[in-house]
Design a protein around this motif. Structure first.
Motif, mmCIF file in Angstrom:
data_model
loop_
_atom_site.group_PDB
_atom_site.id
_atom_site.type_symbol
_atom_site.label_atom_id
_atom_site.label_comp_id
_atom_site.label_asym_id
_atom_site.label_seq_id
_atom_site.Cartn_x
_atom_site.Cartn_y
_atom_site.Cartn_z
ATOM 1 N N VAL A 1 -7.876 18.812 15.556
ATOM 2 C CA VAL A 1 -8.074 18.117 14.282
ATOM 3 C C VAL A 1 -8.862 16.823 14.496
ATOM 4 O O VAL A 1 -9.784 16.506 13.731
ATOM 5 N N ALA A 2 -8.532 16.084 15.544
ATOM 6 C CA ALA A 2 -9.247 14.831 15.829
ATOM 7 C C ALA A 2 -10.725 15.097 16.099
ATOM 8 O O ALA A 2 -11.604 14.357 15.620
ATOM 9 N N LYS A 3 -11.025 16.165 16.846
ATOM 10 C CA LYS A 3 -12.416 16.499 17.137
ATOM 11 C C LYS A 3 -13.156 16.941 15.866
ATOM 12 O O LYS A 3 -14.314 16.584 15.658
ATOM 13 N N ILE A 4 -12.474 17.721 15.017
ATOM 14 C CA ILE A 4 -13.107 18.157 13.768
ATOM 15 C C ILE A 4 -13.413 16.949 12.890
ATOM 16 O O ILE A 4 -14.486 16.866 12.272
ATOM 17 N N LYS A 5 -12.484 15.998 12.821
ATOM 18 C CA LYS A 5 -12.718 14.795 12.012
ATOM 19 C C LYS A 5 -13.940 14.026 12.511
ATOM 20 O O LYS A 5 -14.738 13.525 11.706
ATOM 21 N N GLN A 6 -14.090 13.929 13.836
ATOM 22 C CA GLN A 6 -15.256 13.239 14.399
ATOM 23 C C GLN A 6 -16.545 13.912 13.964
ATOM 24 O O GLN A 6 -17.514 13.246 13.562
ATOM 25 N N GLU A 7 -16.583 15.237 14.022
ATOM 26 C CA GLU A 7 -17.795 15.967 13.671
ATOM 27 C C GLU A 7 -18.041 15.956 12.166
ATOM 28 O O GLU A 7 -19.198 15.905 11.722
ATOM 29 N N MET A 8 -16.975 16.011 11.373
ATOM 30 C CA MET A 8 -17.150 15.953 9.916
ATOM 31 C C MET A 8 -17.676 14.598 9.466
ATOM 32 O O MET A 8 -18.405 14.514 8.465
ATOM 33 N N ALA A 9 -17.322 13.548 10.181
ATOM 34 C CA ALA A 9 -17.778 12.198 9.815
ATOM 35 C C ALA A 9 -19.290 12.076 9.870
ATOM 36 O O ALA A 9 -19.877 11.207 9.206
ATOM 37 N N GLU A 10 -19.931 12.957 10.625
ATOM 38 C CA GLU A 10 -21.391 12.925 10.733
ATOM 39 C C GLU A 10 -22.070 13.496 9.494
ATOM 40 O O GLU A 10 -23.253 13.231 9.250
#
Length: 258
Positions: free
Chosen positions: A204-213
């Motif tokens: 989830v943390a990794k997905i949030k990082q990528e979605m922020a882009e």
């Protein structure tokens, strides 16, 4: 009334809707060897037990990740309900824009979950479905389905551990009170449960990082599936649990296409 069927690798979940209200739901084992009549008798008995009449059903929609069972189910619906079922797949209106390299590869259950969650919350989302496989899906605030991650499910991971080791026993999926355990069964339970929680929070943390882009809105994290409540109690990232997310998504898609 509308009957919705979510066909998974392990179970077929049925939901009966009157208008927008889920009035009953059932769970059957997925078995590609069953005939249309065997499924039909099972469904008939479920309806009779609750006092429902098959003739009151005006529409049926099916979402499936198990192609081998579809002939029997489609034939069952036509024979016992007198209805040609709607099948979730290419050409069906969903209300979400699928950004997958090949949209036809996306599991119908993942799209249905995304439709239900986006229709309810109208915001950026991460949807986790704890089924036979555990899936993570990312949806932007504009309704773009970006894709996600697929992991082995908790139950099949635990089963593999039991089957592939000579001395480790089969254990129930319950949470031990500690991770420093003093017997084999608890040690396995801790590894499975807490290990999976760690996996969930990291992904989830990794997905949030990528979605922020691509999206400036913090996504809401929703969990569904059989072990969602157990995982949500330990996870730092799961914010909501919706056990009926897939059924609701099927209802919404049916309404969009009727």
């Amino acid at each position: 009334m509308i009957l919705v069927l979510d066909v998974g690798n392990t179970n077929i979940v049925l939901g009966l809707y009157k208008d927008e209200k889920l009035i009953s739901d059932w769970r059957l084992s997925t078995d590609s060897k069953k005939s249309s009549d065997e499924y039909g008798i099972q469904v008939l008995q479920l309806f009779q037990y609750k006092g429902f009449d098959l003739k009151e059903v005006e529409g049926v929609i099916i979402s499936s990740v198990v192609p081998n069972v579809m002939y029997s189910l489609e034939h069952m619906v036509r024979k016992y309900f007198g209805i040609h079922p709607m099948i979730v797949g290419p050409g069906v209106k969903t209300g979400v824009n699928i950004k997958y390299d090949n949209p036809k590869e996306v599991g119908a259950d993942r799209i249905v979950n995304a439709v239900a969650a986006y229709n309810t919350y109208k915001r950026a989302l991460i949807i986790i479905d704890f089924g036979t496989a555990t899936t993570f899906c990312a949806v932007t605030k504009n309704g773009d389905y970006l894709g996600g991650t697929i992991c082995p499910g908790i139950k099949i991971s635990a089963q593999a551990l039991f089957e592939k080791t000579a001395k480790l026993p089969e254990v129930k999926l319950i949470k031990p009170s500690t991770v420093i355990c003093k017997n084999t069964a608890s040690s396995m339970q801790a590894g499975i449960i807490y290990g999976y929680v760690g996996q969930v929070d990291y992904i989830v943390a990794k997905i949030k990082q990528e979605m922020a882009e691509v999206d400036n809105e913090e996504p809401l994290v929703i969990a569904t599936g059989g072990l969602a409540n157990l995982m949500a109690k330990e996870s730092k990232t799961i914010q909501k649990v919706d056990s009926y997310l897939t059924l609701e998504g099927l209802r919404v898609i049916y309404e969009k296409n009727r």
